[in-house]
Write a protein that holds these residues in place. Structure first.
Motif, PDB file in Angstrom:
ATOM      1  N   HIS A 195     -16.115  -4.922  -0.596  1.00 10.07           N
ATOM      2  CA  HIS A 195     -15.863  -4.225   0.666  1.00 10.07           C
ATOM      3  C   HIS A 195     -16.465  -4.960   1.861  1.00 10.07           C
ATOM      4  O   HIS A 195     -16.056  -4.721   3.006  1.00 10.07           O
ATOM      5  CB  HIS A 195     -16.402  -2.799   0.581  1.00 10.07           C
ATOM      6  CG  HIS A 195     -15.751  -1.998  -0.510  1.00 10.07           C
ATOM      7  ND1 HIS A 195     -14.448  -1.564  -0.428  1.00 10.07           N
ATOM      8  CD2 HIS A 195     -16.206  -1.577  -1.717  1.00 10.07           C
ATOM      9  CE1 HIS A 195     -14.127  -0.896  -1.534  1.00 10.07           C
ATOM     10  NE2 HIS A 195     -15.182  -0.891  -2.326  1.00 10.07           N
ATOM     11  N   ASN A 240       2.573 -14.735   2.301  1.00  6.70           N
ATOM     12  CA  ASN A 240       3.120 -13.631   1.496  1.00  6.70           C
ATOM     13  C   ASN A 240       4.312 -14.058   0.651  1.00  6.70           C
ATOM     14  O   ASN A 240       5.180 -13.242   0.312  1.00  6.70           O
ATOM     15  CB  ASN A 240       3.505 -12.440   2.384  1.00  6.70           C
ATOM     16  CG  ASN A 240       2.311 -11.765   3.003  1.00  6.70           C
ATOM     17  OD1 ASN A 240       1.280 -11.594   2.353  1.00  6.70           O
ATOM     18  ND2 ASN A 240       2.408 -11.419   4.276  1.00  6.70           N
ATOM     19  N   GLN A 291      -5.074 -10.334  -4.475  1.00  8.11           N
ATOM     20  CA  GLN A 291      -3.672  -9.936  -4.373  1.00  8.11           C
ATOM     21  C   GLN A 291      -3.544  -8.571  -3.692  1.00  8.11           C
ATOM     22  O   GLN A 291      -2.734  -8.392  -2.767  1.00  8.11           O
ATOM     23  CB  GLN A 291      -3.045  -9.890  -5.765  1.00  8.11           C
ATOM     24  CG  GLN A 291      -1.559  -9.609  -5.787  1.00  8.11           C
ATOM     25  CD  GLN A 291      -0.993  -9.741  -7.198  1.00  8.11           C
ATOM     26  OE1 GLN A 291      -1.696  -9.563  -8.187  1.00  8.11           O
ATOM     27  NE2 GLN A 291       0.279 -10.070  -7.285  1.00  8.11           N
ATOM     28  N   HIS A 292      -4.353  -7.611  -4.120  1.00  7.60           N
ATOM     29  CA  HIS A 292      -4.347  -6.281  -3.508  1.00  7.60           C
ATOM     30  C   HIS A 292      -4.804  -6.359  -2.055  1.00  7.60           C
ATOM     31  O   HIS A 292      -4.242  -5.693  -1.162  1.00  7.60           O
ATOM     32  CB  HIS A 292      -5.261  -5.344  -4.298  1.00  7.60           C
ATOM     33  CG  HIS A 292      -5.299  -3.939  -3.791  1.00  7.60           C
ATOM     34  ND1 HIS A 292      -6.151  -3.538  -2.779  1.00  7.60           N
ATOM     35  CD2 HIS A 292      -4.598  -2.841  -4.143  1.00  7.60           C
ATOM     36  CE1 HIS A 292      -5.973  -2.255  -2.534  1.00  7.60           C
ATOM     37  NE2 HIS A 292      -5.038  -1.797  -3.352  1.00  7.60           N
ATOM     38  N   THR A 293      -5.809  -7.178  -1.796  1.00 10.93           N
ATOM     39  CA  THR A 293      -6.322  -7.344  -0.441  1.00 10.93           C
ATOM     40  C   THR A 293      -5.243  -7.884   0.483  1.00 10.93           C
ATOM     41  O   THR A 293      -5.067  -7.393   1.612  1.00 10.93           O
ATOM     42  CB  THR A 293      -7.537  -8.287  -0.442  1.00 10.93           C
ATOM     43  OG1 THR A 293      -8.563  -7.738  -1.287  1.00 10.93           O
ATOM     44  CG2 THR A 293      -8.092  -8.491   0.958  1.00 10.93           C
ATOM     45  N   ARG A 294      -4.510  -8.877   0.006  1.00  9.27           N
ATOM     46  CA  ARG A 294      -3.427  -9.458   0.804  1.00  9.27           C
ATOM     47  C   ARG A 294      -2.345  -8.435   1.125  1.00  9.27           C
ATOM     48  O   ARG A 294      -1.781  -8.422   2.223  1.00  9.27           O
ATOM     49  CB  ARG A 294      -2.820 -10.639   0.043  1.00  9.27           C
ATOM     50  CG  ARG A 294      -1.569 -11.244   0.670  1.00  9.27           C
ATOM     51  CD  ARG A 294      -1.053 -12.426  -0.137  1.00  9.27           C
ATOM     52  NE  ARG A 294      -0.622 -12.056  -1.466  1.00  9.27           N
ATOM     53  CZ  ARG A 294       0.584 -11.547  -1.753  1.00  9.27           C
ATOM     54  NH1 ARG A 294       1.456 -11.329  -0.784  1.00  9.27           N
ATOM     55  NH2 ARG A 294       0.922 -11.267  -3.002  1.00  9.27           N
ATOM     56  N   GLN A 295      -2.052  -7.572   0.177  1.00  4.13           N
ATOM     57  CA  GLN A 295      -0.948  -6.624   0.324  1.00  4.13           C
ATOM     58  C   GLN A 295      -1.308  -5.377   1.117  1.00  4.13           C
ATOM     59  O   GLN A 295      -0.413  -4.701   1.637  1.00  4.13           O
ATOM     60  CB  GLN A 295      -0.440  -6.217  -1.066  1.00  4.13           C
ATOM     61  CG  GLN A 295       0.191  -7.361  -1.848  1.00  4.13           C
ATOM     62  CD  GLN A 295       0.474  -7.008  -3.301  1.00  4.13           C
ATOM     63  OE1 GLN A 295      -0.086  -6.045  -3.833  1.00  4.13           O
ATOM     64  NE2 GLN A 295       1.336  -7.788  -3.950  1.00  4.13           N
ATOM     65  N   THR A 296      -2.591  -5.068   1.220  1.00  2.61           N
ATOM     66  CA  THR A 296      -2.981  -3.784   1.813  1.00  2.61           C
ATOM     67  C   THR A 296      -3.810  -3.893   3.087  1.00  2.61           C
ATOM     68  O   THR A 296      -4.019  -2.879   3.765  1.00  2.61           O
ATOM     69  CB  THR A 296      -3.773  -2.940   0.800  1.00  2.61           C
ATOM     70  OG1 THR A 296      -4.963  -3.650   0.413  1.00  2.61           O
ATOM     71  CG2 THR A 296      -2.932  -2.640  -0.433  1.00  2.61           C
ATOM     72  N   ARG A 297      -4.280  -5.087   3.421  1.00  5.77           N
ATOM     73  CA  ARG A 297      -5.126  -5.223   4.603  1.00  5.77           C
ATOM     74  C   ARG A 297      -4.529  -6.217   5.581  1.00  5.77           C
ATOM     75  O   ARG A 297      -3.879  -7.186   5.181  1.00  5.77           O
ATOM     76  CB  ARG A 297      -6.537  -5.693   4.210  1.00  5.77           C
ATOM     77  CG  ARG A 297      -7.357  -4.674   3.455  1.00  5.77           C
ATOM     78  CD  ARG A 297      -8.709  -5.268   3.061  1.00  5.77           C
ATOM     79  NE  ARG A 297      -9.453  -5.765   4.215  1.00  5.77           N
ATOM     80  CZ  ARG A 297     -10.570  -6.484   4.120  1.00  5.77           C
ATOM     81  NH1 ARG A 297     -11.065  -6.783   2.923  1.00  5.77           N
ATOM     82  NH2 ARG A 297     -11.199  -6.905   5.204  1.00  5.77           N
ATOM     83  N   PHE A 347     -11.568  -5.137  -4.825  1.00  3.94           N
ATOM     84  CA  PHE A 347     -10.176  -5.240  -5.246  1.00  3.94           C
ATOM     85  C   PHE A 347      -9.784  -6.702  -5.378  1.00  3.94           C
ATOM     86  O   PHE A 347     -10.440  -7.591  -4.838  1.00  3.94           O
ATOM     87  CB  PHE A 347      -9.254  -4.550  -4.228  1.00  3.94           C
ATOM     88  CG  PHE A 347      -9.501  -3.079  -4.080  1.00  3.94           C
ATOM     89  CD1 PHE A 347      -8.934  -2.173  -4.956  1.00  3.94           C
ATOM     90  CD2 PHE A 347     -10.319  -2.598  -3.058  1.00  3.94           C
ATOM     91  CE1 PHE A 347      -9.164  -0.812  -4.821  1.00  3.94           C
ATOM     92  CE2 PHE A 347     -10.552  -1.238  -2.910  1.00  3.94           C
ATOM     93  CZ  PHE A 347      -9.960  -0.346  -3.800  1.00  3.94           C
TER      94      PHE A 347
END
Length: 284
Positions: free
Chosen positions: A167, A228, A121-127, A118
């Motif tokens: 991953h 963020n 950006q997605h990593t920052r927002q979801t993990r 991913f």
């Protein structure tokens, strides 16, 4: 910025390759499309099986009309194609370009390694990531950008959307659609391309540029990854305010927003975000 860890400080000067006849490939026969994984203003990106070699790949296919127009512009200014640039940058943290060519319909295409992961950006927002993991991911992205510069190019659209994280937390820099040689012809004022939120002030001021515009973009990416938020407080829905702030004021210091971070780290990132390029690090 990171000394000699990631290659030479001064970029090589990429020599334009001799004109080559693009390989013409029937995309329908050559590839089995699994599903679409992205779409841009000029192209569609697919996860596909390359039936010729039996491997999973990322297939990027440009719109035919836009391909013709883009190729005409690139030829006029002597810019290499995205595929040519991609094949000249070989690094573990840069996506590998296997092949590029044109379809019988006139569609320009690239075949790249498929990255199972991913965006940053997605990593920052979801993990939820600890400090050491965040530093490691940013260090890998810095290595990738250093490799781009060492090969003699400016990425011109560095940011979290163009950094994929696998991953097992391996970073890959992608998308050389806006990349240009780091040469006087492409350092001239006027080339205002990229993503505004990560764009260096000299681009907005239409001044001459060099690899330090990418260093600024890396700094914005790092600032956002730790906080963020962006290092300017203009609304994302007000592009004119964003541009005025970049031209007129220094960005917010990382130490003001995240005082818990190590002082050496905040000083390093703050220097990448200097309003004037002469005040930034000389190289990645």
């Amino acid at each position: 910025m990171f000394g000699n860890l990631f290659g030479p400080k001064k970029p090589n000067t990429p020599k334009p390759p001799p004109a080559v006849k693009l390989r013409r490939v029937n995309l329908v026969k050559r590839f089995t499309i699994i599903h679409e994984i992205g779409q841009g203003s000029m192209s569609h990106v697919y996860k596909a099986i390359d039936n010729e070699v039996g491997r999973t790949v990322c297939l990027k296919v440009q719109d035919c009309d836009k391909t013709t127009a883009a190729k005409a512009r690139s030829t006029q200014v002597g810019r290499m194609s995205e595929g040519e640039i991609g094949q000249r940058i070989i690094h573990p943290h840069v996506v590998k370009t296997h092949e590029y060519g044109v379809s019988p319909k006139g569609e320009y295409f690239l075949v790249m390694e498929f990255i199972d992961g991913f965006s940053l950006q997605h990593t920052r927002q979801t993990r939820v990531l600890d400090l050491s993991t965040k530093i490691e991911l940013l260090a890998q992205s810095a290595e990738a950008l250093a490799a781009v510069h060492a090969a003699g190019f400016i990425h011109h659209d560095f940011g979290p959307k163009n950094l994929l994280v696998t991953h097992d937390d391996w970073v890959k820099l992608i998308d050389f659609g806006l990349a240009v040689p780091n040469t006087p012809a492409f350092q001239r004022p006027g080339n205002r391309t990229g993503t505004l939120q990560y764009m260096a002030p000299e681009l907005i001021r239409r001044e001459s540029t060099d690899e330090r515009l990418d260093i600024f973009s890396w700094g914005v990416t790092a600032f956002e990854f730790f906080t963020n938020r962006l290092p300017y407080d203009a609304s994302a829905s007000d592009p004119m305010a964003q541009m005025r702030q970049r031209i007129n004021i220094e960005p917010i210091g990382l130490d003001q927003i995240a005082p818990h971070l190590p002082a050496e780290l905040t000083a390093l990132i703050n220097k990448t975000l200097a309003k004037l390029k002469k005040d930034r690090w000389d190289s990645m």
